[in-house]
Design an enzyme around this catalytic site. Structure first.
Site, PDB file in Angstrom:
ATOM      1  CE  LYS A 128      77.122  51.291  33.446  1.00  0.00           C
ATOM      2  NZ  LYS A 128      77.868  51.014  32.228  1.00  0.00           N
ATOM      3  CG  ASP A 148      80.296  53.221  30.384  1.00  0.00           C
ATOM      4  OD1 ASP A 148      81.302  52.650  30.853  1.00  0.00           O
ATOM      5  OD2 ASP A 148      79.150  53.063  30.836  1.00  0.00           O
ATOM      6  NE  ARG A 177      66.693  38.800  22.899  1.00  0.00           N
ATOM      7  CZ  ARG A 177      67.060  38.241  24.040  1.00  0.00           C
ATOM      8  NH1 ARG A 177      67.479  36.987  24.044  1.00  0.00           N
ATOM      9  NH2 ARG A 177      67.022  38.912  25.175  1.00  0.00           N
TER      10      ARG A 177
HETATM   11  P1  NAP Z   1      71.632  45.131  29.090  1.00  0.00           P
HETATM   12  O1  NAP Z   1      71.236  46.531  29.306  1.00  0.00           O
HETATM   13  O2  NAP Z   1      71.083  44.036  29.940  1.00  0.00           O
HETATM   14  O3  NAP Z   1      71.289  44.770  27.551  1.00  0.00           O
HETATM   15  C1  NAP Z   1      71.499  43.467  27.053  1.00  0.00           C
HETATM   16  C2  NAP Z   1      71.380  43.499  25.547  1.00  0.00           C
HETATM   17  O4  NAP Z   1      71.752  42.200  25.064  1.00  0.00           O
HETATM   18  C3  NAP Z   1      69.970  43.769  25.034  1.00  0.00           C
HETATM   19  O5  NAP Z   1      70.059  44.477  23.830  1.00  0.00           O
HETATM   20  C4  NAP Z   1      69.452  42.346  24.778  1.00  0.00           C
HETATM   21  O6  NAP Z   1      68.461  42.281  23.796  1.00  0.00           O
HETATM   22  C5  NAP Z   1      70.688  41.688  24.250  1.00  0.00           C
HETATM   23  N1  NAP Z   1      70.670  40.242  24.365  1.00  0.00           N
HETATM   24  C6  NAP Z   1      70.667  39.510  25.510  1.00  0.00           C
HETATM   25  N2  NAP Z   1      70.668  38.186  25.201  1.00  0.00           N
HETATM   26  C7  NAP Z   1      70.636  38.093  23.866  1.00  0.00           C
HETATM   27  C8  NAP Z   1      70.636  37.005  22.943  1.00  0.00           C
HETATM   28  N3  NAP Z   1      70.662  35.722  23.366  1.00  0.00           N
HETATM   29  N4  NAP Z   1      70.645  37.266  21.620  1.00  0.00           N
HETATM   30  C9  NAP Z   1      70.648  38.539  21.172  1.00  0.00           C
HETATM   31  N5  NAP Z   1      70.644  39.631  21.977  1.00  0.00           N
HETATM   32  C10 NAP Z   1      70.642  39.404  23.319  1.00  0.00           C
HETATM   33  O7  NAP Z   1      73.207  44.942  29.183  1.00  0.00           O
HETATM   34  P2  NAP Z   1      74.322  46.078  28.967  1.00  0.00           P
HETATM   35  O8  NAP Z   1      74.548  46.818  30.226  1.00  0.00           O
HETATM   36  O9  NAP Z   1      73.970  46.825  27.726  1.00  0.00           O
HETATM   37  O10 NAP Z   1      75.622  45.197  28.727  1.00  0.00           O
HETATM   38  C11 NAP Z   1      75.777  44.417  27.553  1.00  0.00           C
HETATM   39  C12 NAP Z   1      77.131  43.697  27.589  1.00  0.00           C
HETATM   40  O11 NAP Z   1      78.181  44.665  27.524  1.00  0.00           O
HETATM   41  C13 NAP Z   1      77.352  42.925  28.892  1.00  0.00           C
HETATM   42  O12 NAP Z   1      77.966  41.701  28.560  1.00  0.00           O
HETATM   43  C14 NAP Z   1      78.319  43.801  29.668  1.00  0.00           C
HETATM   44  O13 NAP Z   1      79.153  43.022  30.512  1.00  0.00           O
HETATM   45  C15 NAP Z   1      79.133  44.420  28.543  1.00  0.00           C
HETATM   46  N6  NAP Z   1      79.715  45.714  28.951  1.00  0.00           N
HETATM   47  C16 NAP Z   1      81.068  45.838  28.840  1.00  0.00           C
HETATM   48  C17 NAP Z   1      81.670  47.032  29.171  1.00  0.00           C
HETATM   49  C18 NAP Z   1      83.154  47.149  29.055  1.00  0.00           C
HETATM   50  O14 NAP Z   1      83.723  48.079  29.644  1.00  0.00           O
HETATM   51  N7  NAP Z   1      83.806  46.273  28.321  1.00  0.00           N
HETATM   52  C19 NAP Z   1      80.902  48.127  29.593  1.00  0.00           C
HETATM   53  C20 NAP Z   1      79.503  47.970  29.683  1.00  0.00           C
HETATM   54  C21 NAP Z   1      78.935  46.742  29.347  1.00  0.00           C
HETATM   55  P3  NAP Z   1      66.895  42.480  24.159  1.00  0.00           P
HETATM   56  O15 NAP Z   1      66.679  43.966  24.235  1.00  0.00           O
HETATM   57  O16 NAP Z   1      66.199  41.813  23.053  1.00  0.00           O
HETATM   58  O17 NAP Z   1      66.695  41.789  25.486  1.00  0.00           O
END
Ligand code: NAP
Length: 505
Positions: A290, A330, A380
């Site tokens: 992105k 988004d 976290r």
């Molecule tokens: P990302 O950039 O990889 O960020 C992941 C986030 O999750 C970080 O804040 C990370 O914390 C945290 N995290 C990971 N494992 C964790 C744990 N065990 N305990 C607590 N925090 C944890 O991912 P993203 O793109 O933001 O996406 C996040 C989620 O949203 C994904 O599941 C994605 O599929 C979903 N999503 C859904 C949509 C939709 O349209 N529904 C759109 C976009 C994303 P740290 O910084 O500490 O690593």
């Protein structure tokens, strides 16, 4: 007009009977079948000769050696003898590898009415001289040259598409094995490949093969032609994205000649070449690209500028090939279901907790700030939360044992925007210390699984719920409008539609 004549089912059962069962199951979708005699048990192998009579459609005979990805472990003279014997059965095609030297074999096959597919396989990648080798492959004008090459990454796919370009107008079978080459299978007719091989999901005959039902019902394989507009989603991982299901259903319901594919990308620079080769019209962008796509955009909408992230790319209007415009859906994707959950309008001054500070949280935090919400951001890794807090007007705190008390002060809305609890770690709850009062609206971004452990706790406490699928659909609705200028029809929601009815309070 539809063209299913190039969709081929690979029969890899241990017996003739199991092959015929598979053939019946997939008959509505296919135009020909390939019997992989090397998969038949020793006692059954001779019975392959009966298939052309029993199949009711053209059949390819293949006896693949172990070194070419097959199972025939006998000597080459045994294999040639077997090919000679089976070929008398009336096969439409017989597959012979490029190095086969067996005097009289070709004449025997042609005497039996079969056409030779002269094949080469490269499991190590896409040879730089692929087009040259393809031109030399056929030993007579009647032979059909075929190359199956491993696309290890996006650069390999770009190289393979170059070969397609160089071989334009020639009859051939050309395909990229592996997930990165998936587009060459679905777009076989648009790219000019005579056959697309497919297998049942549980018995893939080669890496990256799709099953005929998915190819036909999801990608409308038989309707793809030179005029089909191509769209897709780039990401890594991406092959299990729900977006192809949403957009392809939308195209089908509106009768548009368009297809939407997943592109597994490991090299964004090479992907831009791919996009130009196939003339991709619009692209959904998911993690981790992105931000990385931004330098390629000649124009960006205000949300892309504000977020520093782009999830939708379309061809620039009135610009040269390779010039792209970026948008971000988004934010609206997040807000639309939230409005619904609040009965039409999000109350001003909402106090909200957001868990997670990754790419998705950026859109969430921006969206909530734009609605005048007061936001507590929990993550976290405090450093990452701090970065977002510098960019947006939010309070940031670590996701630790003190976080539940803080969150109770920001509890009209709890947004779970971390990836904790996503498949395959569906049991993980990112905020186990927080006790729901039942008065919160709880918004989960994860859509696989449909109900996360976190959301299940909120449901049991009586909270109003918003599901990740609702956001996915809402952002896709905006993308579809950008791609086509048309509204995404309700049919596009497909199986997801019921979930939404079940879950909307
Ligand atoms: P990302 O950039 O990889 O960020 C992941 C986030 O999750 C970080 O804040 C990370 O914390 C945290 N995290 C990971 N494992 C964790 C744990 N065990 N305990 C607590 N925090 C944890 O991912 P993203 O793109 O933001 O996406 C996040 C989620 O949203 C994904 O599941 C994605 O599929 C979903 N999503 C859904 C949509 C939709 O349209 N529904 C759109 C976009 C994303 P740290 O910084 O500490 O690593």
């Amino acid at each position: 007009m539809t063209d299913s004549s190039r969709l081929c089912l690979c029969l890899t059962g241990p017996t003739l009977e199991s092959d015929l069962r598979l053939l019946e199951e997939y008959r509505p979708f296919i135009g020909l079948a390939e019997v992989r005699a090397d998969f038949l048990s020793a006692g059954e192998i001779a019975s392959a000769a009966r298939l052309p009579r029993l199949a009711g459609l053209p059949v390819i005979l293949t006896v693949r050696r172990v070194r070419d990805g097959g199972r025939f472990a006998g000597s080459e003279s045994d294999r040639v003898a077997l090919l000679r014997k089976l070929a008398a059965g009336g096969f439409a095609f017989v597959d012979l590898e490029e190095d086969v030297e067996a005097p009289g074999l070709e004449a025997d096959i042609e005497a039996g009415g079969g056409r030779i597919i002269r094949s080469m396989h490269d499991f190590s990648g896409v040879p730089v001289d692929l087009a040259v080798r393809m031109r030399r492959l056929a030993r007579s004008p009647r032979e059909l040259p075929k190359a199956a090459v491993m696309t290890r990454g996006t650069a390999d796919l770009a190289g393979l598409l170059d070969a397609f370009g160089e071989l334009a107008g020639t009859e051939k079978v050309l395909l990229g094995m592996g997930d990165c080459g998936f587009a060459t299978r679905v777009l076989a007719s648009r790219l000019g490949s005579r056959i697309c091989y497919s297998s049942p999901p549980e018995a893939s005959a080669a890496p990256g093969q799709a099953d005929p039902r998915t190819l036909e019902t999801l990608y409308r394989f038989s309707r793809i032609d030179a005029g089909t507009a191509v769209y897709g989603v780039i990401g890594n991982p991406v092959m299990h994205s729900l977006s192809p299901s949403i957009h392809n259903r939308g195209f089908a319901a509106l009768g548009l000649n368009a297809v939407y594919l997943p592109f597994l990308v490991d090299d964004l620079a090479a992907f831009w070449t791919v996009a130009d080769s196939i003339d991709i019209r619009g692209i959904s962008v998911t993690a981790p690209f992105k931000e990385e796509v931004l330098p390629a955009l000649v124009r960006r909408d205000a949300l892309v500028e504000a977020l520093g992230a782009c999830n939708t790319i379309i061809r620039g209007r009135g610009t040269e090939r390779g010039e792209w415009e970026g948008a971000n859906t988004d934010v609206e994707g997040f807000l639309a279901p939230l409005r619904e959950a609040f009965g039409g309008a999000i109350p001003r001054g909402l106090r909200a907790t957001v868990i997670g500070a990754g790419g998705a949280s950026r859109a969430v935090v921006h969206a909530l700030s734009s609605q005048g919400a007061e936001v507590l951001l929990l993550n976290r890794t405090m450093e990452r939360a701090g970065e977002l807090a510098r960019r947006f007007p939010v309070s940031a705190a670590p996701l630790d044992e003190r976080a539940p008390a803080l969150a109770h002060e920001y509890s009209s809305l709890i947004v779970q925007a971390s990836s904790a609890g996503m498949e395959p770690d569906a049991g993980v709850d990112p905020f186990p210390g927080y006790q729901f009062s039942g008065r919160e609206v709880v918004y989960e971004l994860i859509y696989r699984p449909h109900v996360t452990a976190f959301l299940e706790r909120a449901r049991r406490a009586g909270c109003r719920l918003v599901f990740g699928e609702q956001m996915l659909l809402a952002q896709a609705r905006e993308q579809f409008r950008l791609f086509t200028g048309l509204n995404l029809p309700p049919e596009a929601f497909g199986p997801h539609r019921e979930n939404i009815h079940e879950t909307t309070p």
